[in-house]
Motif scaffolding. Structure first.
Motif, short mmCIF file in Angstrom:
data_model
loop_
_atom_site.label_atom_id
_atom_site.label_comp_id
_atom_site.label_asym_id
_atom_site.label_seq_id
_atom_site.Cartn_x
_atom_site.Cartn_y
_atom_site.Cartn_z
N THR A 1 -113.93 79.48 51.16
CA THR A 1 -113.72 78.50 50.09
C THR A 1 -112.91 77.34 50.64
O THR A 1 -111.80 77.55 51.15
N ASN B 1 -117.89 76.43 48.31
CA ASN B 1 -118.01 77.82 48.75
C ASN B 1 -119.19 77.98 49.70
O ASN B 1 -120.27 77.41 49.46
N THR C 1 -121.19 81.27 51.31
CA THR C 1 -121.30 82.72 51.40
C THR C 1 -122.09 83.11 52.64
O THR C 1 -122.87 82.31 53.17
N THR D 1 -117.22 85.01 53.52
CA THR D 1 -117.32 83.95 52.52
C THR D 1 -116.09 83.05 52.64
O THR D 1 -114.98 83.56 52.81
#
Lengths: 110, 113
Positions: free
Chosen positions: A20, A75, A77, A18
């Motif tokens: 960011t 974000n 994922t 993941t």
């Protein structure tokens, strides 16, 4: 001077991770914040954010805006190799001008 | 439907020559933008057309740069007396104003030798 700053400048992750991505801004006459994904030459639109605290989602991607602290995050994922691209953040000013950040280069390794 | 198209896709020119870059926006889009992206840098706003209003030329870097738009259709970006620092990808985008979701063309890669 209006500016949009993105971080990190580049990022290498493995599939499934993941990530960011960050975007901070100091721009007059703020109207909205936009995220683009750029592969090859032309950016493609991802999200437009106008209100603080409301998360926008599209599949594995999501984004949120904080107009008090003047930043946004994107974000991703369960990253895939197809997510490898430059992610651009831009602030739209009233008057329909956009101020772009330099982008975050994301590379997803298989 | 058809997206934004630009031509040529690549242009190599000698320093001092003039070049014209063309953009065909999405039909019905009243707003049209030109941007420049130098290698390793973010997009740089050049000029914005909205309907019949006077264009916003505030991003043009010098008087060697000019752009025209015919009604709400084709736009041409002209660079006179090209310099090596003009080498970049020139991107065109259009949108249905006032909603500012911009759709980008594939760009023209300009190389000035």
């Amino acid at each position: 001077e209006d500016k949009v700053v993105q971080s990190p400048l580049s990022l290498v992750v493995h599939e499934g991770d993941t990530v960011t991505l960050n975007c901070s801004y100091e721009v007059t006459n703020f109207r909205s914040l936009l995220w683009y994904k750029q592969e090859k030459k032309a950016p493609t639109f991802l999200f437009m954010l106008t209100s603080s605290g409301i998360e926008k989602k599209s599949g594995r991607l999501s984004s949120i805006l904080d107009k008090k602290e003047l930043f946004s995050i994107l974000n991703i994922t369960a990253t895939q190799t197809g997510d490898s691209a430059i992610y651009l953040c831009a602030v739209e000013q009233y008057g329909n001008k956009l101020v772009f950040g330099a982008g975050t280069i994301l590379r997803v390794k298989s | 439907g058809a997206g934004v198209s630009q031509s040529p896709s690549n242009k190599v020119t000698e320093k001092g020559k003039d070049v014209e870059l063309r953009c065909d926006p999405i039909s019905g889009h009243t707003a049209l933008y030109w941007y420049r992206q130098r290698l390793g840098q973010g997009l740089e706003f050049l000029i914005y057309f909205q309907g019949n209003s006077a264009p916003d030329k505030s991003g043009l870097p010098s008087d060697r740069f000019s752009a025209e738009r015919t009604g709400e259709s084709v736009s041409t970006l002209t660079i006179q007396r090209t310099q090596q620092e003009d080498s970049a990808v020139y991107l065109c985008a259009s949108s249905l104003a006032p909603v500012n979701e911009q759709y980008f063309g594939p760009g023209t890669r300009l190389t000035v030798t």
